[in-house]
Each structure stands twice: as C-alpha cells, then as structure tokens.
Scaffold this active site. Structure first.
Site, mmCIF file in Angstrom:
data_model
loop_
_atom_site.group_PDB
_atom_site.id
_atom_site.type_symbol
_atom_site.label_atom_id
_atom_site.label_comp_id
_atom_site.label_asym_id
_atom_site.label_seq_id
_atom_site.Cartn_x
_atom_site.Cartn_y
_atom_site.Cartn_z
ATOM 1 N N LYS A 295 0.864 -1.183 0.000
ATOM 2 C CA LYS A 295 0.000 0.000 0.000
ATOM 3 C C LYS A 295 0.905 1.239 0.000
ATOM 4 O O LYS A 295 1.824 1.330 0.815
ATOM 5 C CB LYS A 295 -0.905 -0.044 1.244
ATOM 6 C CG LYS A 295 -2.054 0.948 1.203
ATOM 7 C CD LYS A 295 -3.187 0.546 2.126
ATOM 8 C CE LYS A 295 -4.231 1.646 2.210
ATOM 9 N NZ LYS A 295 -5.438 1.243 2.902
ATOM 10 N N GLU A 382 -19.616 -5.192 9.753
ATOM 11 C CA GLU A 382 -20.547 -4.399 10.553
ATOM 12 C C GLU A 382 -21.656 -5.247 11.171
ATOM 13 O O GLU A 382 -22.074 -4.994 12.308
ATOM 14 C CB GLU A 382 -21.156 -3.281 9.694
ATOM 15 C CG GLU A 382 -20.186 -2.154 9.353
ATOM 16 C CD GLU A 382 -19.257 -2.446 8.180
ATOM 17 O OE1 GLU A 382 -19.429 -3.498 7.525
ATOM 18 O OE2 GLU A 382 -18.363 -1.630 7.898
ATOM 19 N N ARG A 410 -25.330 -1.805 6.877
ATOM 20 C CA ARG A 410 -24.956 -3.204 6.665
ATOM 21 C C ARG A 410 -25.470 -4.118 7.791
ATOM 22 O O ARG A 410 -25.516 -5.327 7.638
ATOM 23 C CB ARG A 410 -23.420 -3.324 6.594
ATOM 24 C CG ARG A 410 -22.848 -2.860 5.271
ATOM 25 C CD ARG A 410 -22.875 -4.009 4.296
ATOM 26 N NE ARG A 410 -22.871 -3.559 2.926
ATOM 27 C CZ ARG A 410 -21.864 -3.704 2.086
ATOM 28 N NH1 ARG A 410 -20.752 -4.255 2.494
ATOM 29 N NH2 ARG A 410 -21.972 -3.295 0.850
HETATM 30 C C1 LIG Z 1 -18.933 -1.632 4.500
HETATM 31 C C2 LIG Z 1 -17.746 -0.726 4.631
HETATM 32 N N1 LIG Z 1 -17.140 -0.577 5.826
HETATM 33 C C3 LIG Z 1 -16.085 0.236 5.943
HETATM 34 C C4 LIG Z 1 -15.596 0.910 4.876
HETATM 35 C C5 LIG Z 1 -14.445 1.881 5.029
HETATM 36 N N2 LIG Z 1 -13.261 1.438 4.300
HETATM 37 C C6 LIG Z 1 -12.989 1.845 3.076
HETATM 38 S S1 LIG Z 1 -11.594 1.233 2.439
HETATM 39 C C7 LIG Z 1 -11.332 0.346 3.836
HETATM 40 C C8 LIG Z 1 -10.125 -0.521 3.914
HETATM 41 C C9 LIG Z 1 -10.155 -1.539 2.846
HETATM 42 O O1 LIG Z 1 -9.020 -2.323 2.921
HETATM 43 P P1 LIG Z 1 -8.644 -3.190 1.668
HETATM 44 O O2 LIG Z 1 -9.860 -3.801 1.116
HETATM 45 O O3 LIG Z 1 -7.569 -4.091 2.083
HETATM 46 O O4 LIG Z 1 -8.128 -2.123 0.626
HETATM 47 P P2 LIG Z 1 -6.757 -1.284 0.643
HETATM 48 O O5 LIG Z 1 -7.126 0.097 1.026
HETATM 49 O O6 LIG Z 1 -5.816 -1.943 1.561
HETATM 50 O O7 LIG Z 1 -6.285 -1.358 -0.762
HETATM 51 C C10 LIG Z 1 -12.332 0.579 4.789
HETATM 52 C C11 LIG Z 1 -12.371 0.009 6.128
HETATM 53 C C12 LIG Z 1 -16.267 0.749 3.653
HETATM 54 N N3 LIG Z 1 -15.916 1.416 2.567
HETATM 55 N N4 LIG Z 1 -17.313 -0.074 3.564
#
Ligand SMILES: Cc1ncc(C[n+]2csc(CCOP(=O)(O)OP(=O)(O)O)c2C)c(N)n1
Ligand SMILES: CC(=O)[C@@H](O)[C@H](O)COP(=O)(O)O
Ligand SMILES: [Mg+2]
Length: 642
Positions: A295, A382, A410
């Site tokens: 990342k 969630e 959710r």
């Molecule tokens: C249902 C939901 N919960 C929380 C989030 C907030 N959120 C957005 S990106 C993220 C992290 C995602 O991690 P990953 O899928 O590993 O992607 P990366 O940013 O590491 O590429 C979170 C918690 C969201 N978008 N949707």
C-alpha cells in the site's frame, strides 16, 4: 520504482496516459512503456493530492495490477469489479478519463469511486466494502444464462474487505456453481489500519509459504516422486503427499471450498502478473489469485505510513516530507465523541468500544492504546459488530458501536433482531451522519433517522453543539435501552452556554422568538441560529435544539405551534422518515394545525459528491434559504388559515 518529482501546481505532461482513448492500446505496449505508464499514473496521483484530499495509498498500490489486468482482458466486454472502489483511480486513468481526472471528487466532476454513468468500464457504483465477489458471481451466472459465456469475470478485493461475511457467502455459492470466475485477492497487509483477525493471520501464513519464498518448486518436485497407487503403505504415503502438498501450496481453505488457489505472486511485477492473469483467465471454475502488493508503493512516505496516506489531507511534497495544507477550525464532532468515549470508559468498566475497521476515521487510536482489553476492531464486518455488541450486553457490558451512519446500514437486521427485539442497551455512535462531501452518494449518511426510529424502545438523538456530546453519551450509557447518537463529518458548533441537563425526550430552547420557531435536529442548529440572525430585522424567530427524534418532545411541539406561530424543521437527512416527518406525525396526533409546519430536509434523490456546505445550500439547508422559508412561512401565517 523511482519517486515522483515533488508535486507542482501544474500537472507535468503524461504522453502515454494522455494518448489513451481507452485501455486497449495498453495491450500492445512494450514492458518499458507499461513501466512508464505506471510512473505517469503515480505522478498524476501525487499532483492530485497537492490539491485536495483523496484516496491515495490504496491507489498507488494497485497501479501495476490495474495495468496488467487491462492488458490481459478487455473490460468493455469482460467484467471487472473493484471491491469497495476507493482504489479505482488508476483504472479511471487508463480507461479514457485522464483528461477529466483533475475534476475528481469535486462537484460535477468525476466520482472518487466507480460510476457506470462515467464509463462502460464501470459496472456498479460502489463505495461500501465486500460485495465484489457476490456481484461477480451473479454477473457470471447472468452471462452464462444469457449466452455470453465468452465473457470473463474478475473481482479484485483487498485483504481488508476480504473477511466481510458476504465474501464467504459468495465463495460458498461460487464453489457450488463452479462457473468460471477470477477472484484477485489484493493483499497489502492493510485495511485503513493494519488488518485484523484470523483471516489476516491466515493470509500471513500463505505469504510465508515455500512458493512465495521460492522453495515450492523444489518441494513439489520431490513430492511428485511419491507414488499414488499400490500397496497400503504407498496409499498412506499418497494421502500424506496430498496433505503436505496442500499445506505447502497453501490456500487449502479455498481449495476445500472448491475454489482453486494460485499464488501468492508479486503484484508490482507487470510481466509476471500478465503471465498469471493469462493463465487464470483460461482456468475452469472459480479461481482465487493471491497478489501481494504494498500500500503506498512508489511514494516512500505513503509506503511508510499507509494509515495516514489512506486519505491524507492535501499535502505538498517538501523534500519527501508531506506538509498538511488543511485548514483548521473548531474541532469536529468525531473528536468530541472520542473524548466522551474515553471518559465513559475511564469511569465505567462495563463500557467497551467496538469499531468495524474505522479506528482511524473515528480517531480511536488513543483509546485503543489506553484500553486495549475493551477496544475491539472486528474488521469490515458491521453485521458481526452489532451482534457481537448484543452478546456483550447480555453479560452486563455497555458496548458502544462507533460506526459511520452509512456503514451501519450493513447491520440492519442485527439492529432489529439482536439488539432492538431483545431490548438490549447497545449504544450506537453514528459518525458521518449527514452529507459526507467528496465521498458522495455511497457514503452520505442520510437515512439513519428513518431506519432507526421505527424500532420500539430505541432512543434516537443528535447533539446540536460540542458541549452536548459528552452529556448525551453519558445519558445513553445510563439508559437501559438501545440509544443511537448521530453527528456529521463537520466541526462542532461551540456555544457559550451551559447545556441544559439531557433528559430523554426533551428538547432545549436556545433562543426565544415571537413570530415562529426553527426546530433544528442535530448539527443543523448552527444554520438555524445563523438564519435567525439574518432575520432579526424582520422577524423574531426562536430556535430550538430538538435533541431527540425518538421519543420526540411533544410538549415542545404543542408550545411551538401555539397561537399563529409557524414552525420550520431542519435536518441533514432525507425528508421521508426523518425528523420533520416525526414532528408532523406527532403534531397530527396532537390534533394541531399541521399546515403551519415547514419541513426542510434533503430531497428524495441520491446526492452527488461535492463540498458539504455547497450541497447543504443546494438543498435549502443553509442560513439564507432557511431564512427565506421563514419569511414565506410568516407571510402564509398572515393569510388566515381556512
Ligand atoms: C462496509 C464498509 N465498511 C467500511 C468501509 C471503510 N473502508 C474503506 S476502504 C477500507 C479498507 C479496505 O481495505 P482493503 O480492502 O484491504 O483495501 P486497501 O485500502 O488496503 O487497498 C475501509 C475500512 C467501507 N468502505 N465499507
Ligand atoms: C473508502 C472509504 O470508505 C473510506 O476510505 C472513506 O472514504 C473514509 O471516509 P473519511 O475520510 O470520512 O474517514
Ligand atoms: Mg488492503
């Protein structure tokens, strides 16, 4: 990868990107050209971040993956779903949106997430995590049924999103259907914060398997010499061989679900990824390709601090050191809530705090440090967070679920069955309740009043200003039924007054007025007071901080509607099911003249991305339009009601 030059106000030229009408020319580019495309993408991302806050580290991390995908597939015909969608910027840049890219996340500009209105390369408008595999399984099924089986389907999902329950529901289905499908697991060891949970540990184990460390070939070659058939000893050896092989190859979890596991492979090596993508593209049935990325890759500060650089404020690169150019105002509601949580946890050992992967967004890091035993990050799960809180409640704990309003959606059935139906005192702190600005329609938290106030026993409240946040949380913890407290992504108004005691179902009068009253729910109090000030020369308008939508303050409703006074209600929520609607229902039940009520709320539409203030004004929720509504209401009152 070399670091991009320090960002400048004017984007440098990007000869390759700017010449791409769509992604097809990538297929015929040389390795070196593709590397240059990757550098150009990173340069565009850095230039963007000099101007505004945006998703950064996640996008830097998928640059090569995105290029390799577009080289091996044609996603105008094939199907590509980026889970969540916050890492879609490189995809936008290579699919004909380079020239519009500077407009991203501004009103009327490109969206920061996939948007089918923008491009045929985007299939779903998303922003919530976890659904990519389900929609991909469905797309594939639809393609098979409709005679389009030649189309390939790919879902790219991050390791943070991957443990969401629905992903396992989708894999359960995919393994049974056996339709061709490629799931790419983008493993960068990060959610927004470092990823958590036992699936994360499992992925760590896969990363350290002999394949990834280069030993696999040798070990499997040796195992291939163990015979498969023959006498019992040989059969035993054969069984052992399969067990050892599965352990070495990794991915047993997926293989057992009838999903072929391939990887892990280096997600920054374009030629190698192309090779693997070409291979999995031709494989039958569902396949999971495990790709390891970093990342923030390609920009050292982001790779070193991917939490800060997930969505950093605009920054200028000053010899590699990011300098925030964000303006400072009054502290946001989030910070007041964090301080209130800390006080409650210090005073009462029953209080726990639960986050679904939003520790950073909810500014909970100091609480995680101070109360490690009562802090729970359950990952992007969630529904589980809410049911988990219900379980804790049964043991006398007082859990606070600190969550964004939009993500709480959710968990709707868990709120209903596990919490409300059992009448358990779970406290919901709903952050980002209102217009979230540049994130747009996927993230605006504008439905929660409607979806919560329908449940018996549920208390639903909102602080109008900073001084109330602590009092409201204390009241919620003390109360023996579930309570929800909502506040927006905004600075909290600081009022020079001692708040009235918080009494469930009681509002607070902030300003007296003879001609009419503005009744504001939550942070709209700010605009209500500004509108009353604007009107001061013409109308004497009172202002009430409603505090509660459920139970609503009926005494206040009777009082504000006495005589020939008008009432204007304000809320940062859709009209249907919202505060004004609850006010109207109560007024009708009280047999009051509801024609005197004017409801100002968000229109019945999905609201685009843009600046919060700008969007509020467009929906009549800024001081000027509120004042105009009051004038109109006063004039109507002057005409005798029939
Ligand atoms: C249902 C939901 N919960 C929380 C989030 C907030 N959120 C957005 S990106 C993220 C992290 C995602 O991690 P990953 O899928 O590993 O992607 P990366 O940013 O590491 O590429 C979170 C918690 C969201 N978008 N949707
Ligand atoms: C993609 C996503 O859901 C998060 O990154 C979200 O954009 C964070 O929002 P805040 O910046 O308001 O925390
Ligand atoms: Mg990740």
């Amino acid at each position: 990868m070399s670091e991009p030059e320090p960002t400048t106000a004017q984007p440098c030229s990007h000869p390759l990107l700017s010449s791409l009408p769509d992604a097809s020319p990538l297929k015929s580019m040389s390795r070196d050209q593709l590397k240059d495309v990757a550098s150009e993408i990173r340069d565009v991302l850095c230039n963007l971040l000099a101007t505004r806050t945006a998703h950064f580290a996640s996008n830097l991390g998928v640059v090569e993956l995105c290029i390799a995908l577009h080289c091996e597939f044609d996603f105008r015909h094939d199907r590509l779903i980026w889970d969540t969608g916050h890492q879609v910027y490189p995809h936008k840049l290579v699919t004909g949106r380079y020239h519009d890219f500077p407009s991203i996340r501004t009103r009327g500009g490109l969206m920061g997430y996939p948007n089918p209105v923008e491009s045929e390369y985007d299939l779903f408008m998303t922003g919530h995590a976890g659904c990519s595999v389900s929609t991909a399984v469905g797309l594939r099924s639809g393609d098979v049924l409709s005679g389009n089986a030649d189309r390939r389907t790919v879902a790219v999902i991050g390791d943070g999103a991957f443990p969401s329950g629905i992903v396992f529901e989708a894999m359960n289905n995919a393994g049974e259907l056996e339709d061709d499908l490629t799931i790419i697991l983008n493993d960068n060891k990060m959610s927004i914060c470092p990823r958590v949970g036992s699936v994360a540990t499992y992925l760590d184990r896969l990363r350290s398997n002999p394949y990834y460390t280069g030993l696999k070939h040798e070990v499997t070659r040796l195992l291939d010499h163990v015979p498969m058939f023959g006498d019992p000893t040989e059969r035993l050896l054969a069984q052992m061989k399969e067990g050892v092989k599965a352990g070495l190859l990794g991915g047993m979890l997926f293989e057992e679900l009838n999903i072929r596991y391939v990887g892990p492979i280096d997600g920054h090596d374009i030629p190698m990824m192309r090779k693997y993508l070409a291979m999995v593209r031709e494989m039958k049935g569902p396949v999971l390709l495990h790709v390891v990325t970093e990342k923030g890759h390609g920009y050292k500060p982001a790779a070193e601090d991917p939490v800060f650089f997930h969505t950093p404020p605009a920054f200028k690169d000053d010899r590699g050191k990011p300098v925030s150019t964000a303006s400072s105002g009054c502290p946001p509601f989030t910070l007041h809530a964090r301080d209130a949580i800390r006080r409650q946890m210090a005073d009462d050992k029953r209080v726990t705090i639960i986050t679904a992967a939003m520790c950073q967004g909810n500014k909970l890091e100091p609480i995680r440090e101070q109360f490690p035993d009562r802090f729970f990050d359950v990952g992007i799960c969630e529904s589980h967070a809410v049911a988990f809180a219900a379980g804790q409640c049964k043991n006398g704990m007082r859990p606070i679920v600190d969550i964004y309003s939009t993500f709480l959606q959710r968990s709707y059935d868990q709120i209903f069955q596990e919490v409300a139906l059992q009448d358990l005192p779970v406290v919901f702190l709903m952050d980002r309740a209102g217009l979230t600005g540049p994130d747009g329609p996927t993230h605006h938290g504008i439905f929660d009043i409607g979806y919560l106030r329908v449940f018996p026993n549920m208390v639903v409240m909102a602080p109008g200003y900073a001084g109330e946040v602590d009092l409201m949380l204390a009241k919620a913890i003390e109360h023996d039924h579930s309570c929800a407290i909502r506040y927006p992504k905004a600075s909290a108004l600081e009022l020079d007054r001692t708040p009235d005691e918080v009494v469930i179902g009681k509002s607070e009068r902030i300003r007296e007025g003879r001609d009419g009253t503005i009744v504001a729910y939550g942070a709209m109090l700010d605009q209500a007071l500004a509108a009353a000030d604007l009107l001061a020369d013409d109308l004497d308008v009172g202002v009430i901080n409603a505090r509660f939508v459920k139970p609503i303050d009926r005494e206040m409703i009777r009082e504000t509607m006495s005589g020939d006074k008008f009432v204007v209600t304000l809320e940062e929520h859709v009209k249907m099911g919202g505060f004004g609607s609850a006010f109207l229902e109560a007024a009708a039940e009280e047999r009051l003249d509801t024609r005197k009520i004017h409801i100002l709320a968000l229109r019945d539409e999905f609201i685009e991305h843009g600046d919060r203030e700008e969007l509020l004004a467009e929906h009549g929720l800024a001081a000027e339009p509120i004042a105009a509504t009051c004038r109109e209401a006063a004039n109507l009152q002057a005409i005798p009601l029939q």
